[in-house]
Design an enzyme around this catalytic site. Sequence first.
Site, PDB file in Angstrom:
ATOM      1  N   CYS A 117     -20.116  35.055 -18.378  1.00 36.79           N
ATOM      2  CA  CYS A 117     -21.222  34.109 -18.190  1.00 36.79           C
ATOM      3  C   CYS A 117     -21.565  33.912 -16.711  1.00 36.79           C
ATOM      4  CB  CYS A 117     -20.952  32.725 -18.796  1.00 36.79           C
ATOM      5  SG  CYS A 117     -20.595  32.766 -20.544  1.00 36.79           S
ATOM      6  N   GLY A 153     -24.164  38.101 -18.568  1.00 41.34           N
ATOM      7  CA  GLY A 153     -24.311  37.682 -19.956  1.00 41.34           C
ATOM      8  C   GLY A 153     -25.720  37.946 -20.442  1.00 41.34           C
ATOM      9  N   ASN A 198     -18.820  28.347 -16.841  1.00 44.39           N
ATOM     10  CA  ASN A 198     -18.388  29.738 -16.937  1.00 44.39           C
ATOM     11  C   ASN A 198     -16.867  29.752 -17.019  1.00 44.39           C
ATOM     12  OD1 ASN A 198     -18.048  32.512 -16.635  1.00 44.39           O
ATOM     13  ND2 ASN A 198     -18.243  32.441 -14.416  1.00 44.39           N
ATOM     14  N   GLY A 199     -16.330  30.390 -18.071  1.00 45.32           N
ATOM     15  CA  GLY A 199     -14.875  30.457 -18.217  1.00 45.32           C
ATOM     16  C   GLY A 199     -14.465  30.063 -19.621  1.00 45.32           C
ATOM     17  N   CYS A 244      -9.845  35.963 -10.816  1.00 47.68           N
ATOM     18  CA  CYS A 244      -9.864  37.130 -11.708  1.00 47.68           C
ATOM     19  C   CYS A 244     -10.143  38.396 -10.896  1.00 47.68           C
ATOM     20  CB  CYS A 244     -10.951  36.950 -12.768  1.00 47.68           C
ATOM     21  SG  CYS A 244     -11.220  38.457 -13.730  1.00 47.68           S
ATOM     22  N   TYR A 275     -15.024  45.201 -11.821  1.00 46.74           N
ATOM     23  CA  TYR A 275     -16.050  45.529 -12.814  1.00 46.74           C
ATOM     24  C   TYR A 275     -17.188  44.506 -12.957  1.00 46.74           C
ATOM     25  CZ  TYR A 275     -18.071  46.052 -17.523  1.00 46.74           C
ATOM     26  OH  TYR A 275     -18.939  46.161 -18.568  1.00 46.74           O
ATOM     27  N   CYS A 327      -5.331  36.727 -10.312  1.00 45.18           N
ATOM     28  CA  CYS A 327      -4.791  36.965 -11.648  1.00 45.18           C
ATOM     29  C   CYS A 327      -4.840  38.471 -11.920  1.00 45.18           C
ATOM     30  CB  CYS A 327      -5.646  36.225 -12.680  1.00 45.18           C
ATOM     31  SG  CYS A 327      -5.207  36.620 -14.388  1.00 45.18           S
TER      32      CYS A 327
HETATM   33  S1  SF4 Z   1      -7.522  39.516 -14.254  1.00 43.94           S
HETATM   34 FE1  SF4 Z   1      -6.918  37.680 -15.430  1.00 43.94          FE
HETATM   35  S2  SF4 Z   1      -8.809  36.529 -15.649  1.00 43.94           S
HETATM   36 FE2  SF4 Z   1      -9.391  38.611 -15.052  1.00 43.94          FE
HETATM   37  S3  SF4 Z   1      -9.812  39.742 -16.919  1.00 43.94           S
HETATM   38 FE3  SF4 Z   1      -7.652  40.075 -16.390  1.00 43.94          FE
HETATM   39  S4  SF4 Z   1      -6.510  38.434 -17.492  1.00 43.94           S
HETATM   40 FE4  SF4 Z   1      -8.664  37.860 -17.441  1.00 43.94          FE
END
Ligand code: SF4
Length: 460
Positions: free
Chosen positions: A2, A32, A107-108, A250, A256, A446
């Site tokens: 999103c 999105g 968003n999330g 992320c 991407y 992450c």
């Molecule tokens: S890095 Fe973390 S937040 Fe991003 S797509 Fe992978 S699991 Fe999801």
Amino acid sequence: MCGIIGIFQRDKKSESASRLAVLGLFAEQHRGQESCGIAYFDGQKIQLIKKMGLVKEVFNEKILEDMHSHIAIGHVRYPTKGTSDIGNAQPHIFSNLSGPMFALASNGDIVNYQELRDELESKDVFFESDNDGELILKYIAYYHEKQGLSIVDSIKNVMRHFQGSYSAVLLIKDELYAFRDPYSNRPFIFGELDDGTYVFASESCSIDIIRAEFKKEVSPSEIIHVSGNGMRSIQLNPEEFRDRKHTAHCVFELIYFSRPDSVVYNHAVYAFREILGKKLAEKEDIIADVVIPVPDSSNFIALGYAKELGIDFNFGLIRNHYVGRTFIAPEQTIRDENVSQKFNPLPGYLKGKKVTLIDDSIVRGTTLRKIIKMVRNHGAKEVHVRIGSPMVKYSCYYGIDTPTMEELIANQKTVEDIAAFLQADSLRYLTVPELKSLIKDNNDFCFACFDGNYPIHLKE
Ligand code: SF4
């Protein structure tokens, strides 16, 4: 995923906030494509226009003519939780007896959604959708309206109890709040136009298109309030609301999701992708005749790879831009149809060539398998596949559509088995340590879909 936007014009006579919001959303269309919406304050009450479809289809000139406002928020939706229908489209509105009071776009994904929804439903709060944005909105509205908390304290309450990912804009008549989760999982930035218009957006390409200047990222657990009295930032200590020291940006946004012309988490996306390609090239022992990206998100990875090895780079596959992005179509049946409609090789170009095909990631593998078949059918004598990210082995619970581990080919198969499934002559991914080595502040990111270390608690 999103995309969101919020616009506040200090000059109330400007009345072009909705138009700017639409333009900003148009630049975020890649985030999105299922539905889009704008909520704005027309001087009397909050108005909402949201529909299924693309921004340019929904917001035509006739609709825009009537959207006079100096304040607006907007959203483009990519469905993760909840069905793909208008009920789950954003922004969401909260009304009381005197009419629409609040509108919110976020968003999330909220990991402990059900627990929080149960809590509100037990207090007679009614839900119209299965959408995280509605939950955030109703949580704030409940604590403000029924418990008498200020808006800021109600948002703090969200930060205290919500686990997951949310960048959000909240419209309350002629005031705007922007806030971001303590992990800062999704991108969220703040910019300003020369005339003092404030802009909040998921990506910097969105503020570029409306000629705003990038000011900063919204900080982890920051609440920014803008009103006729100006702007104030409430900087909360994020460590009060999260159970680890670091943020959890992320990393897939850099690989991407985000547009290459955006700056995300202070990284220029295109430059980061070139470095991914360069890293992939470091261990290369197969030198192809030509490097071809799976367009568009792999373009810069392939460019970096080809530059490093001094191999020809070409757009051997042409993408039809009028078909949605494969990864974010909500159902497998739609994905399957899209692949063959979406790419077409340059006529005659691939014949007799040893090709290295670069992709940003492999999720299910079905798309890439069809592309490889297409490349072979057009005469390529070898197809070597290089992936600009590690193996996607784990599902994402923070806003990306990978609901079950079983759907992820790398969760089920080895590299060799995946190469066989794809019918590739060879296959290599970046490793997790290689990816991490490219990000100086990697503790702030992450990587859970690659290494299974989920930085934000999973309660469901
Ligand atoms: S890095 Fe973390 S937040 Fe991003 S797509 Fe992978 S699991 Fe999801």
